[in-house]
Design a protein around this motif. Structure first.
Motif, PDB file in Angstrom:
ATOM      1  N   THR A  21     -32.761  27.210  38.018  1.00 31.54           N
ATOM      2  CA  THR A  21     -31.618  27.294  36.700  1.00 31.54           C
ATOM      3  C   THR A  21     -31.302  28.557  36.575  1.00 31.54           C
ATOM      4  OG1 THR A  21     -32.996  25.363  36.173  1.00 31.54           O
ATOM      5  CG2 THR A  21     -31.560  26.474  34.709  1.00 31.54           C
ATOM      6  N   GLY A  22     -32.177  29.740  36.674  1.00 28.06           N
ATOM      7  CA  GLY A  22     -31.902  31.073  36.507  1.00 28.06           C
ATOM      8  C   GLY A  22     -30.828  31.528  37.452  1.00 28.06           C
ATOM      9  N   THR A  23     -31.174  31.348  38.681  1.00 28.65           N
ATOM     10  CA  THR A  23     -29.847  31.675  39.590  1.00 28.65           C
ATOM     11  C   THR A  23     -28.623  31.132  39.252  1.00 28.65           C
ATOM     12  OG1 THR A  23     -31.691  31.995  41.330  1.00 28.65           O
ATOM     13  CG2 THR A  23     -29.437  31.707  42.215  1.00 28.65           C
ATOM     14  N   PHE A  24     -28.736  29.714  38.876  1.00 33.67           N
ATOM     15  CA  PHE A  24     -27.322  29.151  38.440  1.00 33.67           C
ATOM     16  C   PHE A  24     -26.643  29.805  37.269  1.00 33.67           C
ATOM     17  CE2 PHE A  24     -24.828  25.974  36.338  1.00 33.67           C
ATOM     18  CZ  PHE A  24     -23.832  25.549  37.384  1.00 33.67           C
ATOM     19  N   PHE A  25     -27.364  30.020  36.464  1.00 32.17           N
ATOM     20  CA  PHE A  25     -26.985  30.791  35.229  1.00 32.17           C
ATOM     21  C   PHE A  25     -26.244  32.155  35.477  1.00 32.17           C
ATOM     22  CE2 PHE A  25     -26.970  33.337  31.288  1.00 32.17           C
ATOM     23  CZ  PHE A  25     -26.781  32.231  30.527  1.00 32.17           C
ATOM     24  N   ALA A  26     -26.860  33.033  36.631  1.00 35.74           N
ATOM     25  CA  ALA A  26     -26.252  34.112  36.985  1.00 35.74           C
ATOM     26  C   ALA A  26     -25.109  33.922  37.740  1.00 35.74           C
ATOM     27  CB  ALA A  26     -27.272  34.714  38.045  1.00 35.74           C
ATOM     28  N   MET A  27     -25.068  32.962  38.471  1.00 35.25           N
ATOM     29  CA  MET A  27     -23.637  32.387  39.135  1.00 35.25           C
ATOM     30  C   MET A  27     -22.535  32.269  38.355  1.00 35.25           C
ATOM     31  SD  MET A  27     -24.900  29.515  41.988  1.00 35.25           S
ATOM     32  CE  MET A  27     -23.519  29.235  42.330  1.00 35.25           C
ATOM     33  N   ARG A  28     -22.692  31.828  37.044  1.00 39.57           N
ATOM     34  CA  ARG A  28     -21.469  31.547  36.118  1.00 39.57           C
ATOM     35  C   ARG A  28     -21.101  33.003  35.634  1.00 39.57           C
ATOM     36  NH1 ARG A  28     -19.854  28.357  38.335  1.00 39.57           N
ATOM     37  NH2 ARG A  28     -18.214  27.757  36.778  1.00 39.57           N
ATOM     38  N   LEU A  29     -21.729  34.350  35.523  1.00 40.60           N
ATOM     39  CA  LEU A  29     -21.324  35.311  35.070  1.00 40.60           C
ATOM     40  C   LEU A  29     -20.196  35.936  35.999  1.00 40.60           C
ATOM     41  CD1 LEU A  29     -24.879  36.733  34.116  1.00 40.60           C
ATOM     42  CD2 LEU A  29     -23.484  35.683  32.728  1.00 40.60           C
ATOM     43  N   ARG A  30     -19.378  36.788  35.189  1.00 42.49           N
ATOM     44  CA  ARG A  30     -18.302  37.537  35.696  1.00 42.49           C
ATOM     45  C   ARG A  30     -18.383  39.125  35.436  1.00 42.49           C
ATOM     46  NH1 ARG A  30     -18.447  33.115  37.807  1.00 42.49           N
ATOM     47  NH2 ARG A  30     -16.925  31.812  38.310  1.00 42.49           N
ATOM     48  N   TRP A  31     -17.770  39.889  36.529  1.00 43.61           N
ATOM     49  CA  TRP A  31     -17.957  41.243  36.017  1.00 43.61           C
ATOM     50  C   TRP A  31     -16.914  41.518  35.079  1.00 43.61           C
ATOM     51  CZ3 TRP A  31     -14.314  45.271  36.843  1.00 43.61           C
ATOM     52  CH2 TRP A  31     -12.715  44.649  37.606  1.00 43.61           C
ATOM     53  N   ILE A  32     -16.008  40.552  34.729  1.00 41.92           N
ATOM     54  CA  ILE A  32     -14.810  40.750  33.757  1.00 41.92           C
ATOM     55  C   ILE A  32     -14.565  39.816  33.089  1.00 41.92           C
ATOM     56  CG2 ILE A  32     -12.910  40.439  35.362  1.00 41.92           C
ATOM     57  CD1 ILE A  32     -11.470  42.566  34.149  1.00 41.92           C
ATOM     58  N   ASP A  33     -14.297  39.429  31.736  1.00 38.90           N
ATOM     59  CA  ASP A  33     -14.183  38.316  31.012  1.00 38.90           C
ATOM     60  C   ASP A  33     -12.882  37.570  31.504  1.00 38.90           C
ATOM     61  OD1 ASP A  33     -16.316  38.450  29.575  1.00 38.90           O
ATOM     62  OD2 ASP A  33     -15.324  39.717  27.860  1.00 38.90           O
TER      63      ASP A  33
END
Length: 430
Positions: free
Chosen positions: A119-131
């Protein structure tokens, strides 16, 4: 005249503690609190009081929060994505948590920790370097100086301004060359835009943050107004180099012994290639590699320079050499250069002296890359790969200058992540 602050430009919204608390809170709820409630609801165990579940929850919380912190710092750097760079960091954080629990023989729930890791890894996948909304907005360019270079960036929305009027819209930004000779009207526009909360970027910092390159036009152009990079990180980096090289040597020693035997058996020649290259401060050192080409007598003059350039489908590369070059195993002996202090794990790659002399004749500030130790891998290698022409070397030099300017632990972490991808895919090898 307006000026910019030193350091990498953060293209995100200004730091909002409420947003950060919400983001971390949502992540912790999904990763830690939900499984606790699930266990408690199913009445399989009293999750909130059971020592095993509590210890697992604490370990998962520490791994999640430290992982998100590291991911957040790395994803502020150019061209990063949660899927590519956030996932390895999060897996490493949870892997270390599991390793500590196992090493100290602390009883924990494997299923709980596995769920938290996924779950934590999936959450990190959704982050982007830019909005996303930042990408969607248009950057309004002040038509003076070198700000029009922003139009050369592919898939980056820009619009040239025709009058010193703040653009309309809720999500607008302005890009200008702060060193250009602007009229009072345009200077007033930039000041009023800043006072109105409209982001105003210096074109050069924006380009650096998007491309990961720094083109030095004057030697004074450095993050600290000095020619010396971040000195506070230097002793920490050396400690990482020593510990990291020792661990890497121990782990890869069987591989290196096997490669030594295989290379020797192929043509009964020395498995090593030793060459003098330019290191930190311009001082020469003997760099070690596994030999990946046929042995040949040293050339001289222009022939020596041509001999130092690896060409596409180079006939001098041996069968074993072609494999180890692709996965970069020919560089493993340089771990001993790192341990000796001649190189770092991460830094600009040292060039053969014949090529370095040629580059210095044609490229301004080329020798400035020696202000930091050369490395096993570097920012240019993970972004561009192997190059030979002067035009490509100039681009590579801009990547090296970016590394020097933003010399930091976080940039090194990103390079490690990308190096893993480079080794797996064989990107940029010859």
């Amino acid at each position: 005249m307006l000026d910019t602050k030193p350091g990498a430009l953060d293209l995100r919204h200004p730091f909002n503690p409420i947003r950060a608390i919400i983001r971390y809170g949502v992540a912790w709820t999904l990763v830690v609190f939900v499984p606790l409630v699930t266990y408690d609801t199913l009445e399989t165990v009293e999750a909130f009081t059971d020592p095993v579940m509590v210890r697992t929850a604490i370990a998962a919380s520490i791994a999640l929060l430290s992982g998100l912190f590291l991911v957040g710092r790395v994803l502020n750097l150019p061209g990063t994505r949660g899927t590519v760079h956030g996932v390895p960091i999060m897996l490493l954080a949870f892997g270390l948590a599991a390793l500590v629990l196992f090493a100290f023989r602390i009883e924990y729930s494997r299923l709980f920790l596995l769920y938290s890791t996924i779950t934590g890894t999936f959450f990190a996948m959704r982050l982007r370097w830019i909005d996303r909304d930042l990408v969607a907005q248009t950057f309004h360019v002040v038509p003076f100086g070198k700000a029009n270079r922003m139009q050369e960036v592919a898939k980056f929305p820009t619009q040239m301004m025709t009058a010193p009027v703040i653009p309309e819209g809720s999500r607008v930004s302005i890009v200008a060359d702060f060193r250009a000779d602007l009229s009072d009207e345009w200077e007033r526009l930039l000041a009023n835009a800043s006072l109105s909360g409209v982001p105003v970027y210096h074109y050069k910092q924006l380009l650096e943050s998007i491309t990961g390159q720094v083109k030095i036009e004057h030697l004074s152009e450095n993050s600290f107004g000095s020619l010396i990079p971040n000195q506070s990180y230097t002793p920490i980096k050396r400690l990482i180099d020593v510990v990291g090289s020792i661990i890497a040597i121990v782990l890869t020693l069987p591989v290196m012994l096997a490669l030594m035997l295989m290379i020797w058996l192929e043509d009964r020649q020395s498995p090593f290639f030793v060459q003098t290259r330019t290191g930190h401060g311009g001082r020469p050192f003997r760099m070690y590699k596994f030999r990946s080409m046929t042995s040949r007598p040293p050339a001289r003059g222009d022939a020596a320079r041509d001999d130092a350039i690896t060409k596409d489908d180079d006939k001098r590369i041996t069968r074993i050499g072609r494999v180890i070059r692709k996965i970069r195993f020919d560089e493993l002996p340089q771990l001993f250069n790192v341990l000796k202090g001649e190189m770092s794990l991460i830094g600009p790659r040292p060039e053969a002296n014949q090529l370095a002399e040629w580059y210095e004749e044609h490229l301004a500030f080329y020798s400035y890359r020696n202000i930091v130790k050369p490395g096993l891998t570097g920012w240019a290698q993970v972004n561009q790969g192997h190059v030979a022409t002067l035009e490509d070397i100039d681009i590579k030099l801009q990547y090296d200058f970016y590394y020097i300017k933003y010399f930091s632990f976080w940039l090194d972490v990103l390079i490690v992540m990308r190096t893993i991808h480079t080794v797996v895919t064989g990107f940029g090898s010859k």
